[in-house]
Design a protein around this motif. Structure first.
Motif, PDB file in Angstrom:
ATOM      1  N   ASP A  84      32.150  49.923  39.374  1.00 53.88           N
ATOM      2  CA  ASP A  84      33.265  49.937  38.427  1.00 53.88           C
ATOM      3  C   ASP A  84      34.378  49.012  38.910  1.00 53.88           C
ATOM      4  N   LYS A  85      35.278  48.637  38.000  1.00 48.85           N
ATOM      5  CA  LYS A  85      36.275  47.617  38.324  1.00 48.85           C
ATOM      6  C   LYS A  85      37.322  48.083  39.332  1.00 48.85           C
ATOM      7  N   ASN A  86      37.431  49.392  39.575  1.00 48.65           N
ATOM      8  CA  ASN A  86      38.381  49.852  40.595  1.00 48.65           C
ATOM      9  C   ASN A  86      37.741  49.920  41.986  1.00 48.65           C
ATOM     10  N   VAL A  87      36.502  49.427  42.101  1.00 49.77           N
ATOM     11  CA  VAL A  87      35.794  49.407  43.388  1.00 49.77           C
ATOM     12  C   VAL A  87      35.666  47.968  43.882  1.00 49.77           C
ATOM     13  N   HIS A  88      36.008  47.754  45.143  1.00 50.06           N
ATOM     14  CA  HIS A  88      35.881  46.434  45.775  1.00 50.06           C
ATOM     15  C   HIS A  88      35.012  46.569  47.023  1.00 50.06           C
ATOM     16  N   GLN A  89      34.006  45.742  47.115  1.00 44.09           N
ATOM     17  CA  GLN A  89      33.066  45.807  48.238  1.00 44.09           C
ATOM     18  C   GLN A  89      33.418  44.773  49.300  1.00 44.09           C
ATOM     19  N   PHE A  90      33.384  45.195  50.564  1.00 45.00           N
ATOM     20  CA  PHE A  90      33.544  44.291  51.700  1.00 45.00           C
ATOM     21  C   PHE A  90      32.182  44.088  52.355  1.00 45.00           C
ATOM     22  N   ASN A  91      31.777  42.834  52.499  1.00 42.29           N
ATOM     23  CA  ASN A  91      30.563  42.561  53.264  1.00 42.29           C
ATOM     24  C   ASN A  91      30.822  42.731  54.759  1.00 42.29           C
ATOM     25  N   TYR A  92      32.058  42.453  55.166  1.00 38.13           N
ATOM     26  CA  TYR A  92      32.466  42.610  56.562  1.00 38.13           C
ATOM     27  C   TYR A  92      33.809  43.325  56.569  1.00 38.13           C
ATOM     28  N   ILE A  93      34.002  44.217  57.515  1.00 35.40           N
ATOM     29  CA  ILE A  93      35.214  45.017  57.538  1.00 35.40           C
ATOM     30  C   ILE A  93      36.441  44.143  57.733  1.00 35.40           C
ATOM     31  N   ARG A  94      36.277  42.949  58.328  1.00 31.75           N
ATOM     32  CA  ARG A  94      37.419  42.056  58.531  1.00 31.75           C
ATOM     33  C   ARG A  94      38.024  41.612  57.197  1.00 31.75           C
ATOM     34  N   GLU A  95      37.255  41.729  56.114  1.00 28.15           N
ATOM     35  CA  GLU A  95      37.753  41.309  54.799  1.00 28.15           C
ATOM     36  C   GLU A  95      38.885  42.194  54.309  1.00 28.15           C
ATOM     37  N   ILE A  96      39.106  43.333  54.964  1.00 29.85           N
ATOM     38  CA  ILE A  96      40.237  44.185  54.607  1.00 29.85           C
ATOM     39  C   ILE A  96      41.540  43.416  54.765  1.00 29.85           C
ATOM     40  N   LYS A  97      41.574  42.451  55.679  1.00 32.12           N
ATOM     41  CA  LYS A  97      42.806  41.674  55.891  1.00 32.12           C
ATOM     42  C   LYS A  97      43.164  40.872  54.651  1.00 32.12           C
ATOM     43  N   ASP A  98      42.149  40.279  53.993  1.00 33.42           N
ATOM     44  CA  ASP A  98      42.417  39.525  52.768  1.00 33.42           C
ATOM     45  C   ASP A  98      42.949  40.441  51.674  1.00 33.42           C
ATOM     46  N   ALA A  99      42.353  41.640  51.567  1.00 37.85           N
ATOM     47  CA  ALA A  99      42.813  42.599  50.558  1.00 37.85           C
ATOM     48  C   ALA A  99      44.251  43.024  50.836  1.00 37.85           C
ATOM     49  N   LEU A 100      44.588  43.214  52.107  1.00 34.54           N
ATOM     50  CA  LEU A 100      45.953  43.610  52.453  1.00 34.54           C
ATOM     51  C   LEU A 100      46.947  42.492  52.151  1.00 34.54           C
ATOM     52  N   ASP A 101      46.517  41.246  52.354  1.00 39.66           N
ATOM     53  CA  ASP A 101      47.388  40.107  52.010  1.00 39.66           C
ATOM     54  C   ASP A 101      47.679  40.095  50.512  1.00 39.66           C
ATOM     55  N   GLU A 102      46.664  40.390  49.702  1.00 39.81           N
ATOM     56  CA  GLU A 102      46.859  40.439  48.248  1.00 39.81           C
ATOM     57  C   GLU A 102      47.802  41.577  47.858  1.00 39.81           C
ATOM     58  N   ILE A 103      47.630  42.721  48.512  1.00 47.01           N
ATOM     59  CA  ILE A 103      48.514  43.860  48.244  1.00 47.01           C
ATOM     60  C   ILE A 103      49.960  43.510  48.602  1.00 47.01           C
ATOM     61  N   GLU A 104      50.129  42.850  49.747  1.00 47.71           N
ATOM     62  CA  GLU A 104      51.466  42.458  50.188  1.00 47.71           C
ATOM     63  C   GLU A 104      52.103  41.486  49.192  1.00 47.71           C
ATOM     64  N   GLN A 105      51.307  40.549  48.686  1.00 45.53           N
ATOM     65  CA  GLN A 105      51.812  39.595  47.715  1.00 45.53           C
ATOM     66  C   GLN A 105      52.230  40.290  46.418  1.00 45.53           C
ATOM     67  N   GLU A 106      51.444  41.273  45.998  1.00 49.80           N
ATOM     68  CA  GLU A 106      51.799  42.042  44.792  1.00 49.80           C
ATOM     69  C   GLU A 106      53.099  42.822  45.018  1.00 49.80           C
ATOM     70  N   MET A 107      53.286  43.357  46.216  1.00 56.59           N
ATOM     71  CA  MET A 107      54.515  44.109  46.510  1.00 56.59           C
ATOM     72  C   MET A 107      55.716  43.183  46.479  1.00 56.59           C
ATOM     73  N   ILE A 108      55.554  41.954  46.965  1.00 56.08           N
ATOM     74  CA  ILE A 108      56.652  40.983  46.962  1.00 56.08           C
ATOM     75  C   ILE A 108      57.021  40.598  45.537  1.00 56.08           C
ATOM     76  N   GLU A 109      55.994  40.374  44.701  1.00 56.24           N
ATOM     77  CA  GLU A 109      56.231  39.940  43.325  1.00 56.24           C
ATOM     78  C   GLU A 109      56.907  41.016  42.490  1.00 56.24           C
ATOM     79  N   LYS A 110      56.654  42.289  42.850  1.00 55.81           N
ATOM     80  CA  LYS A 110      57.297  43.380  42.127  1.00 55.81           C
ATOM     81  C   LYS A 110      58.749  43.569  42.552  1.00 55.81           C
TER      82      LYS A 110
END
Length: 298
Positions: A272-298
């Motif tokens: 489902d669209k609210n699920v995001h898969q990481f092939n490697y756990i290090r990819e959490i950093k990219d997701a956190l960067d996106e979250i941080e950018q969304e927080m800044i824009e808000k």
């Protein structure tokens, strides 16, 4: 004591099986044992020897020189190399030898030295994860015994917990709920994700291993986290992982769900669209960067 095939030695040392056989014949480097059915195998002592030989050989020692050295001389040269070398492969070799010998003091020294030189996150990504990946395959096939695997996992786990405790969430951080499904005990990746998330200033609600469904539901209803993260390695198994994640997506539809682990990566699953898969756990950093950018824009 564990037993290893020549392919196991190749995988752990990086020395081709063909080369190992040549060294056996030319230098009497190894003397394989045989089972009652005449199948060749090697023991912990053989593996330790080959790891030491590989490390010295990679650092310019000729095989003819290595075989002329005493076991104590080999050990001393290896310790000097691993104390001063920053090569990731050398450090992984050193950790593997510590695992075989179950040498906690040496293991701790190698880890601590790398953390000081590289930082905790880079040590995890470039040394610990490749090391765990290398021994994980052999543990699953029975080449490494459970005691050795538990010994290593617990030492790494201790380091992670200390590192996590040193992180402080910020007031504006998001809430992340981290858990492993019932029956799932492989906790290292979840702990590392917890470290990364907390290091970015977010709040972590950590439920840990084998979380019962009713406990997960109760915590979610109480704290309403914006994000959920889980790692599925063995439980549920591959054939049930799709349904399990789909149920999470429906149950926690107001949250973004991050999933990773052997049972979901590379399995061509559709979520489902609210699920995001990481092939490697290090990819959490990219997701956190996106979250941080969304927080800044808000």
């Amino acid at each position: 004591m564990s037993s290893y095939s020549i392919k196991d030695l190749e995988q752990l040392s990086g020395i081709k099986a063909h080369t190992l056989r040549i060294w056996e014949q030319r230098y009497n480097l190894l003397t394989p044992k045989r089972t009652e059915t005449n199948i060749r195998y090697y023991d912990d002592g053989d593996l330790k020897l080959i790891l030491n030989v590989a490390l010295l050989n990679d650092n310019g020692f000729k095989i003819s020189k290595i075989v002329s050295m005493s076991p104590d001389e080999v050990r001393q040269e290896v310790m000097k190399l691993t104390d001063r070398s920053l090569t990731h492969d050398d450090q992984i070799h050193a950790l593997t030898i510590c695992m075989i010998e179950m040498d906690e003091d040496r293991f701790d020294k190698v880890l601590t030295t790398n953390i000081i030189k590289l930082g905790f996150e880079q040590t995890m990504l470039n040394i610990i994860y490749p090391f765990l990946s290398k021994i994980g395959v052999l543990w699953q096939t029975g080449a490494i015994n459970p005691a050795q695997e538990h010994f290593i996992s617990n030492l790494v786990r201790q380091k992670l917990i200390v590192a996590i405790d040193g992180q402080v969430p910020s007031l504006g951080g998001k809430k992340f709920l981290l858990f492993l499904p019932e029956g799932e005990l492989h906790e290292i990746s979840l702990l590392f994700a917890s470290y990364i998330i907390k290091s970015k200033g977010h709040k972590v609600i950590y439920l840990g291993q084998s979380t019962p469904k009713h406990d997960l539901d109760a915590v979610y209803d109480l704290l309403e986290p914006e994000y959920i993260l889980t790692v599925i390695t063995t439980s549920p198994s591959i054939e049930f992982a799709q349904d399990y994640v789909n149920n999470l997506a429906r149950k926690f539809s107001k949250s973004t769900i991050f999933v990773s682990g052997y049972s979901v990566t590379g399995q061509d699953m559709v979520f489902d669209k609210n699920v995001h898969q990481f092939n490697y756990i290090r990819e959490i950093k990219d997701a956190l960067d996106e979250i941080e950018q969304e927080m800044i824009e808000k």
